[in-house]
Design an enzyme around this catalytic site. Structure first.
Site, PDB file in Angstrom:
ATOM      1  N   GLY A 126      -4.834   2.729  -4.371  1.00 39.11           N
ATOM      2  CA  GLY A 126      -5.182   2.768  -2.958  1.00 39.11           C
ATOM      3  C   GLY A 126      -5.162   4.180  -2.410  1.00 39.11           C
ATOM      4  N   SER A 127      -6.101   4.480  -1.520  1.00 39.30           N
ATOM      5  CA  SER A 127      -6.198   5.782  -0.856  1.00 39.30           C
ATOM      6  C   SER A 127      -6.380   6.886  -1.901  1.00 39.30           C
ATOM      7  CB  SER A 127      -4.965   6.001   0.028  1.00 39.30           C
ATOM      8  OG  SER A 127      -5.143   7.096   0.902  1.00 39.30           O
ATOM      9  N   SER A 128      -5.453   7.818  -2.029  1.00 39.93           N
ATOM     10  CA  SER A 128      -5.583   8.840  -3.066  1.00 39.93           C
ATOM     11  C   SER A 128      -5.654   8.201  -4.447  1.00 39.93           C
ATOM     12  CB  SER A 128      -4.401   9.814  -3.004  1.00 39.93           C
ATOM     13  OG  SER A 128      -4.529  10.844  -3.945  1.00 39.93           O
ATOM     14  N   GLY A 143      -7.003   5.305  -5.001  1.00 41.74           N
ATOM     15  CA  GLY A 143      -8.355   4.779  -5.078  1.00 41.74           C
ATOM     16  C   GLY A 143      -9.347   5.867  -5.463  1.00 41.74           C
ATOM     17  N   HIS A 158      -6.452   1.622   7.340  1.00 41.45           N
ATOM     18  CA  HIS A 158      -6.139   2.325   6.095  1.00 41.45           C
ATOM     19  C   HIS A 158      -4.690   2.068   5.693  1.00 41.45           C
ATOM     20  CE1 HIS A 158      -6.980   5.517   3.163  1.00 41.45           C
ATOM     21  NE2 HIS A 158      -5.707   5.817   3.289  1.00 41.45           N
TER      22      HIS A 158
END
Length: 281
Positions: free
Chosen positions: A126-128, A130, A266
């Site tokens: 997820g996020s970074s 991802g 987010h």
């Protein structure tokens, strides 16, 4: 006997690593591991670590591992702030020595040391994490069967013009980095020039209310992978309110699925059932 029956713990392990990046590796082998077990690599967000992500109740992969017997690998970013290097050439190139190569080496260790099935290696984050999932799919496609990434950006979108490691990219995060599908596809292909082998299935999640990595990044990522797979940008099928209410699932072909959450910020919460289904677990 009762205490030893549930002895599985997250374990820090050394692994053969010829990369410049010295990202730490943790592994979780459940008590009831299946023969020739699948491997799931779970990649954390910024300001976190593999250990913290493992302990996060919103990250459900330990529970999945305990229930279904697959092994999970939990890399930790070696960079200040805990973000993954998705900006430097060394991480955006096959064999470049960056964080992506370190994680690839963890996958190989999971196969060679723990008996993981090399045909069933899956990546999520997820996020970074991802973002790194996208980069791994581009730099080490032959190692990975499928990816389920949450709230990321296109592979190569965070590239640093100065070559900086784990640099933030305001243009990309804000949704201003836009390109044609072919240009985005070329970014993927240029991460491993000359590679013509199989590529992992890609499942892309994003939320319409993402204030950290603008929702435009979802559209750009879909453009990227439709080009890589030779699909059109028009879904072949759409499911509304699936896998849950206010989410829409668009299937572009057997190797690409987009899942967009209306009103979701987010980052998109991990959906163990949907990700495991995509992986075939």
């Amino acid at each position: 006997m009762a205490s030893s029956a549930l002895a599985a713990t997250l374990t820090r392990v050394d692994y053969p690593n010829n990369a410049t990046s010295k990202a730490p590796m943790h592994i979780y082998v459940p008590d009831k591991v299946v023969p020739n077990p699948p491997l799931v690599v779970v990649i954390h967000s910024c300001q976190s670590s593999g250990e913290q992500y493992f302990r996060n109740n919103k990250i459900p992969w330990k529970q999945g591992s305990d229930k279904k017997g697959y092994i999970t690998i939990w890399p930790s970013s070696p960079n200040s702030g805990g973000c993954w290097d998705v900006s430097s050439k060394r991480s955006l190139t096959n064999g470049g020595g960056g964080d992506s190569q370190a994680i690839a080496n963890m996958i190989l260790h999971g196969i060679n040391k723990y008996g993981g099935d090399k045909e069933r290696v899956y990546v999520t984050g997820g996020s970074s994490g991802g973002m790194m999932s996208n980069v791994l799919a581009s730099t080490y496609p032959y190692l990975i069967k499928a990816v389920s990434l949450y709230s990321g950006v296109p592979a190569g979108c965070f590239v640093s013009s100065s070559g900086g490691v784990a640099q933030w990219n305001n243009s990309c995060s804000g949704g201003q980095s836009r390109a044609t599908p072919e240009a985005w596809g070329n970014v993927v292909r240029n991460m491993y020039p000359g590679y013509n082998g199989p590529r992992p299935k890609m499942q892309i999640w994003h939320g319409s209310a993402d204030g950290t990595l603008a929702p435009q990044n979802y559209q750009e990522t879909i453009k990227q992978w439709t080009n890589v797979f030779g699909y059109t940008q028009t879904p072949v099928s759409t499911l509304k309110n699936y896998p849950e209410r206010n989410y829409q699932t668009d299937n572009y072909g057997p190797l690409l699925q987009g899942i967009y959450g209306t009103g979701v910020g987010h980052s998109v919460p991990s959906n163990l059932t949907a990700s495991e289904e995509w992986f075939g677990l």
